[in-house]
Design a protein around this motif. Structure first.
Motif, PDB file in Angstrom:
ATOM      1  N   VAL A  84       6.384   1.987 -15.708  1.00  0.00           N
ATOM      2  CA  VAL A  84       6.289   0.674 -15.582  1.00  0.00           C
ATOM      3  C   VAL A  84       7.186   0.026 -14.549  1.00  0.00           C
ATOM      4  N   THR A  85       8.651   0.745 -14.595  1.00  0.00           N
ATOM      5  CA  THR A  85       9.480   0.273 -13.644  1.00  0.00           C
ATOM      6  C   THR A  85       9.108   0.435 -12.091  1.00  0.00           C
ATOM      7  N   ALA A  86       8.548   1.391 -11.867  1.00  0.00           N
ATOM      8  CA  ALA A  86       7.913   1.333 -10.477  1.00  0.00           C
ATOM      9  C   ALA A  86       6.947   0.412 -10.225  1.00  0.00           C
ATOM     10  N   VAL A  87       6.042   0.205 -10.984  1.00  0.00           N
ATOM     11  CA  VAL A  87       5.165  -0.873 -10.725  1.00  0.00           C
ATOM     12  C   VAL A  87       5.756  -2.087 -10.502  1.00  0.00           C
ATOM     13  N   ALA A  88       6.761  -2.388 -11.408  1.00  0.00           N
ATOM     14  CA  ALA A  88       7.434  -3.765 -11.382  1.00  0.00           C
ATOM     15  C   ALA A  88       8.220  -3.874 -10.152  1.00  0.00           C
ATOM     16  N   GLY A  89       8.768  -2.430  -9.703  1.00  0.00           N
ATOM     17  CA  GLY A  89       9.639  -2.563  -8.761  1.00  0.00           C
ATOM     18  C   GLY A  89       8.787  -2.691  -7.300  1.00  0.00           C
ATOM     19  N   ALA A  90       7.808  -2.126  -7.384  1.00  0.00           N
ATOM     20  CA  ALA A  90       6.612  -2.352  -6.207  1.00  0.00           C
ATOM     21  C   ALA A  90       6.579  -4.107  -5.893  1.00  0.00           C
ATOM     22  N   PHE A  91       6.017  -4.644  -6.960  1.00  0.00           N
ATOM     23  CA  PHE A  91       5.669  -6.079  -6.784  1.00  0.00           C
ATOM     24  C   PHE A  91       6.890  -6.828  -6.666  1.00  0.00           C
TER      25      PHE A  91
ATOM     26  N   VAL B 102      16.657  -6.947  -5.332  1.00  0.00           N
ATOM     27  CA  VAL B 102      16.832  -6.389  -6.551  1.00  0.00           C
ATOM     28  C   VAL B 102      15.457  -5.735  -6.853  1.00  0.00           C
ATOM     29  N   GLY B 103      14.312  -6.109  -6.397  1.00  0.00           N
ATOM     30  CA  GLY B 103      13.268  -5.091  -6.484  1.00  0.00           C
ATOM     31  C   GLY B 103      13.175  -3.800  -5.919  1.00  0.00           C
ATOM     32  N   ALA B 104      14.112  -3.767  -4.866  1.00  0.00           N
ATOM     33  CA  ALA B 104      14.317  -2.261  -4.271  1.00  0.00           C
ATOM     34  C   ALA B 104      15.222  -1.561  -5.251  1.00  0.00           C
ATOM     35  N   LEU B 105      16.190  -2.584  -5.787  1.00  0.00           N
ATOM     36  CA  LEU B 105      16.790  -1.698  -6.779  1.00  0.00           C
ATOM     37  C   LEU B 105      16.090  -1.025  -7.691  1.00  0.00           C
ATOM     38  N   LEU B 106      15.222  -1.686  -8.441  1.00  0.00           N
ATOM     39  CA  LEU B 106      14.341  -1.298  -9.497  1.00  0.00           C
ATOM     40  C   LEU B 106      13.506  -0.048  -9.048  1.00  0.00           C
ATOM     41  N   LEU B 107      13.117  -0.073  -7.746  1.00  0.00           N
ATOM     42  CA  LEU B 107      12.457   1.007  -7.122  1.00  0.00           C
ATOM     43  C   LEU B 107      13.314   2.338  -7.210  1.00  0.00           C
ATOM     44  N   ALA B 108      14.592   1.809  -6.799  1.00  0.00           N
ATOM     45  CA  ALA B 108      15.811   2.874  -6.900  1.00  0.00           C
ATOM     46  C   ALA B 108      15.881   3.631  -8.185  1.00  0.00           C
ATOM     47  N   VAL B 109      15.706   2.856  -9.198  1.00  0.00           N
ATOM     48  CA  VAL B 109      15.966   3.292 -10.635  1.00  0.00           C
ATOM     49  C   VAL B 109      14.729   3.989 -10.780  1.00  0.00           C
ATOM     50  N   ALA B 110      13.441   3.535 -10.543  1.00  0.00           N
ATOM     51  CA  ALA B 110      12.556   4.377 -11.087  1.00  0.00           C
ATOM     52  C   ALA B 110      12.453   5.582 -10.344  1.00  0.00           C
ATOM     53  N   VAL B 111      12.902   5.871  -9.096  1.00  0.00           N
ATOM     54  CA  VAL B 111      12.837   7.233  -8.495  1.00  0.00           C
ATOM     55  C   VAL B 111      14.080   8.190  -9.088  1.00  0.00           C
ATOM     56  N   VAL B 112      15.060   7.623  -9.238  1.00  0.00           N
ATOM     57  CA  VAL B 112      16.020   8.453 -10.230  1.00  0.00           C
ATOM     58  C   VAL B 112      15.548   8.845 -11.594  1.00  0.00           C
ATOM     59  N   LEU B 113      14.930   7.839 -12.300  1.00  0.00           N
ATOM     60  CA  LEU B 113      14.210   8.233 -13.582  1.00  0.00           C
ATOM     61  C   LEU B 113      13.064   9.382 -13.307  1.00  0.00           C
TER      62      LEU B 113
ATOM     63  N   ILE C 152       0.802  -1.237  -0.086  1.00  0.00           N
ATOM     64  CA  ILE C 152      -0.205   0.039  -0.038  1.00  0.00           C
ATOM     65  C   ILE C 152       0.825   1.322  -0.028  1.00  0.00           C
ATOM     66  N   ILE C 153       1.828   1.479   0.855  1.00  0.00           N
ATOM     67  CA  ILE C 153       2.362   2.618   1.137  1.00  0.00           C
ATOM     68  C   ILE C 153       3.605   2.864   0.165  1.00  0.00           C
ATOM     69  N   VAL C 154       4.142   1.561  -0.529  1.00  0.00           N
ATOM     70  CA  VAL C 154       5.060   1.799  -1.621  1.00  0.00           C
ATOM     71  C   VAL C 154       4.322   1.686  -3.050  1.00  0.00           C
ATOM     72  N   GLY C 155       3.294   1.057  -3.080  1.00  0.00           N
ATOM     73  CA  GLY C 155       2.373   0.970  -4.253  1.00  0.00           C
ATOM     74  C   GLY C 155       1.526   2.047  -4.351  1.00  0.00           C
TER      75      GLY C 155
END
Lengths: 616, 152
Positions: free
Chosen positions: A503-510, A544-555, A468-471
């Motif tokens: 898309v990166t953020a959604v994938a990262g959250a899951f 790895v998912g958290a890394l994806l989230l970090a990439v989404a934030v930088v993007l 909820i709070i990161v999705g």
């Protein structure tokens, strides 16, 4: 330690240099003036497509760099330090929230780094405890609430037709209480830097170095929070109290504005959903936050003045948990209701239909708010609470799923047979809807006492609420930032990169939080920096998912910063083609007025404008 | 202002950002990475962190910005100097991350690699953005952007 003091001194010297460079560069209207008048603008211009437009020099000069709010304001930093304009304060809130989010996100990335390997081999356990404590407090109190308050600041008056919030100065005070609160909460780190810098001069270093980042958990459970000798706990409690004051002031402002400042033609039956949710959220804040403030003061008294509120029979540790969660569960809805409001507001814009069941979404918001005060003890099912009390809280906790589901089904019904346009904000919102399904339903299971007794101390709970709070929450914020970006800056961002980001953020959250649910099913306890080696694959997947989230934030940062700097200018106030479906709402109408004003201004200045880039 | 001075001002601002970000890393990680030892290894004075840091600052404020000035036109992602600065800083980061690594490995190496890249992007972006603004080129290169779009 000399290198740290050298570094701090260097930063202190260079910072003014950077500021001077910034001011010399000018903050507004830095585009060079030329001659000639603005080109006539076609009414129907597709506008956002840079290929269609030639921007003349005169128009270029008058174009604001941030927000269409520069008129009649002092230049440079002074504007931001003295402003009582709701739009400027809104932007300040949002920037503050982003800084806090990056800081809290650094904590999160460090947590995920420690959990890459089973043993404790990256940070020590005390650091790990401090990380999840400050991560929680920073994100809840200094990221989510300020960002939503900022969006509300900017858009609530525009949406309901008010000139400003009801109390502009209180609005400014409420914001300016937040930075000191954050400094106090994160004191341990900041004082360490200052202490090390002052060490060579021998000034009051011991007291500064005595403060260490707090590691008692964001729920501050007694007796640990009373027995911990680290004085930073006191400083953090005071910071928390201060932030509570700020939040309460802001919410009173929203309530009074919604009741008294609406335009004559805006009745209760046609207020938009974001304003409704903000109003209900503010009501929750007014009831819940003073209670947190009082409980925090009692805790401070216990720690420093020998009172025994949370120590002896008649009170004791259970009293703290009751008081804390009486605040704490409504707090969950304080965080998420504005996100629901943004979803309800923006989703119909990209489905070409009106929102399905407006009235029931409003009712469900109010129902959630009322029920949220009757569910707090589900956080305490495993404490040995009287079974009859537990049963009543279980019933209400299950019942609150009903209004939540009403929202989800109405959103899905809004998509049904709609003309769905997969723009960046829409992708974020579809992510919101899907993370809410998984995050919400896993919560229904937790409301059941027997299930909760098994899962309460495990990663399952972490996975559930983070979906909820990161999705839901950040995705709705991303959606709002993309949706209103043209209105905020007068420019458009790179839409393709924004879609990739979404898309990166959604994938990262899951990818980050579904593994945590699985870890919970397998019974791995949470709040521990070490774990049995059998859980390594799932933990590493989550990292790895958290890394994806970090990439989404930088993007996201890249998309917005570059959009604001060099994005193509928006020349028609309807970048999302909302007129077609009759959804060109009040804030966009305001934007249309501002654009016309700027165009007139450039036409007027066009012939006579001197080529002085600093004239404004 | 003279272009070299503009670049140096950009370098000053960029070095501030980079130092602040590295300081945050150092403090947040409770000195687990020893970033100042990394810097000393990077500039080739592994035994002396103070001298190492001073050289690092001198390079960040003077040497790299002037080099940036020289190679700017050959860098991709133009004409935005900030975007070019990021490309430039990525090249600097490659050298930094390899020469400064020392004995770091495992999860800490991942943090070190990822975070220092982010910090260097901060340096390059600030360098380019401040330099571009001071040289008064925003209007000029933005117009170039527009022209570029018009002639496919």
């Amino acid at each position: 330690m000399t290198w740290v003091s050298g570094l701090v001194a260097l930063v202190a010297v260079l910072l003014p240099v950077a500021l001077v460079a910034h001011v010399l560069g000018g903050t507004e209207g830095r585009d060079q003036a030329g001659n000639g008048s603005a080109e006539p603008v076609a009414e129907d211009g597709g506008t956002v497509d840079g290929a269609e437009s030639t921007i003349t020099h005169a128009e270029s000069r008058a174009w604001p760099s941030i927000g269409f709010t520069t008129h009649g304001k002092p230049p440079g930093l002074r504007r931001w330090l003295t402003t009582v304009d709701h739009k400027d304060i809104g932007l300040l809130y949002i920037c503050f929230g982003v800084v806090a989010a990056l800081w809290g996100g650094t904590d999160a990335m460090m947590i995920r780094t420690e959990l890459l390997t089973a043993p404790v081999d990256v940070w020590d356990l005390q650091t790990y405890n401090a990380l999840f404590t400050t991560h929680g407090l920073t994100m809840l109190f200094f990221f989510v609430t300020p960002v939503f308050t900022g969006i509300g600041n900017y858009f609530l008056p525009l949406l309901i037709g008010a000139d400003d919030l009801a109390f502009p100065r209180i609005n400014a005070i409420a914001f300016w209480l937040l930075p000191p609160s954050l400094v106090m909460l994160r004191g341990g780190l900041i004082t360490e830097v200052v202490g090390k810098a002052l060490a060579p001069f021998g000034v009051g270093v011991e007291s500064l170095l005595a403060l260490e980042p707090i590691g008692v958990g964001w729920t501050l459970y007694t007796p640990l929070s009373i027995q911990t000798t680290n004085p930073q706990v006191d400083v953090a409690l005071l910071g928390l109290h201060l932030s509570g004051l700020a939040t309460t002031m802001a919410s009173i402002n929203f309530i009074v504005t919604a009741f008294t400042e609406r335009a004559p033609d805006v009745g209760w039956d046609d207020i938009d959903l974001f304003s409704w949710n903000l109003l209900v959220t503010s009501a929750l804040i007014v009831v819940a936050f003073p209670l947190l403030g009082s409980a925090v003061v009692m805790l401070l008294l216990d720690r420093n003045f020998g009172t025994t509120f949370f120590l002896t029979d008649g009170g004791g540790p259970m009293l703290w948990q009751h008081l804390f969660w009486f605040f704490g569960h409504p707090e969950v809805y304080i965080l998420v209701l504005p996100a629901f409001g943004l979803t309800s507001l923006i989703l119909p814009k990209f489905t070409g239909r009106t929102l399905f069941g407006y009235r029931f979404i409003v009712y469900s918001t109010v129902a959630i708010a009322v029920l949220s005060f009757g569910v707090w003890a589900h956080h305490m099912f495993s404490t040995g609470l009287d079974p009859r009390i537990r049963a009543s809280f279980m019933i209400v906790s299950v019942a609150i799923a009903v209004p939540s589901a009403v929202k989800e089904f109405n959103w899905i019904a809004t998509l049904w047979n709609g003309r769905v346009r997969l723009t960046a904000p829409m992708i974020c919102l579809l992510g919101t809807l899907s993370t809410f399904v998984v995050g919400g339903i896993t919560g229904v299971f937790l409301a059941s006492i027997p299930v909760d007794l098994l899962l309460h101390g495990t990663y399952y709970v972490v996975g559930h609420f983070h979906l909820i709070i990161v999705g839901v929450i950040p995705l709705s914020m991303f959606a709002a930032s993309y949706y209103w970006f043209p209105l905020l800056t007068g420019r458009l961002y790179d839409q393709r990169l924004a879609r990739v980001q979404a898309v990166t953020a959604v994938a990262g959250a899951f990818l980050t939080f579904v593994p945590l649910l699985l870890l919970g099913y397998e019974g791995l306890p949470r709040r521990s920096g070490t774990y049995p080696a059998a859980f390594v694959p799932l933990q590493q997947t989550a990292s790895v998912g958290a890394l994806l989230l970090a990439v989404a934030v930088v993007l996201w940062l890249i998309v917005l910063v570059q959009g604001a700097r060099v994005g193509p200018r928006v020349r028609d106030a309807d970048p999302w083609d909302l007129r077609e479906t009759g959804q060109f709402t009040r804030e966009w109408q305001w934007f249309e007025g501002q654009l016309a004003e700027y165009r007139d201004q450039s036409d007027g200045d066009g012939g006579s404008a001197a080529p002085d880039r600093r004239e404004r | 202002m003279n272009r070299a001075l503009c670049a140096v001002a950009g370098g000053g601002a960029g070095t501030t950002v980079l130092s602040a970000l590295l300081l945050l890393l150092e403090v947040e990680t409770r000195s687990a990475i020893q970033i100042f030892a990394v810097i000393a290894r990077f500039v080739g004075t592994p035994g002396n962190q103070t001298i190492g840091f001073l050289l690092f600052v001198a390079a960040g404020v003077f040497a790299w910005p002037l080099l940036f000035l020289a190679v700017e036109d050959y860098l991709p992602r133009g004409p935005d100097p900030a975007a070019r600065g990021v490309v430039f800083a990525t090249a600097l980061w490659l050298v930094f991350v390899i020469t400064g690594r020392g004995t770091l490995r495992g999860p800490l190496l991942a943090v070190y690699v990822g975070y220092t890249l982010f910090a260097h992007w901060g340096y390059g972006f600030t360098l380019g953005a401040v330099y571009g603004r001071l040289t008064d080129r925003p209007a000029a290169w933005r117009d170039r952007v527009q022209e570029g779009r018009e002639t496919p």
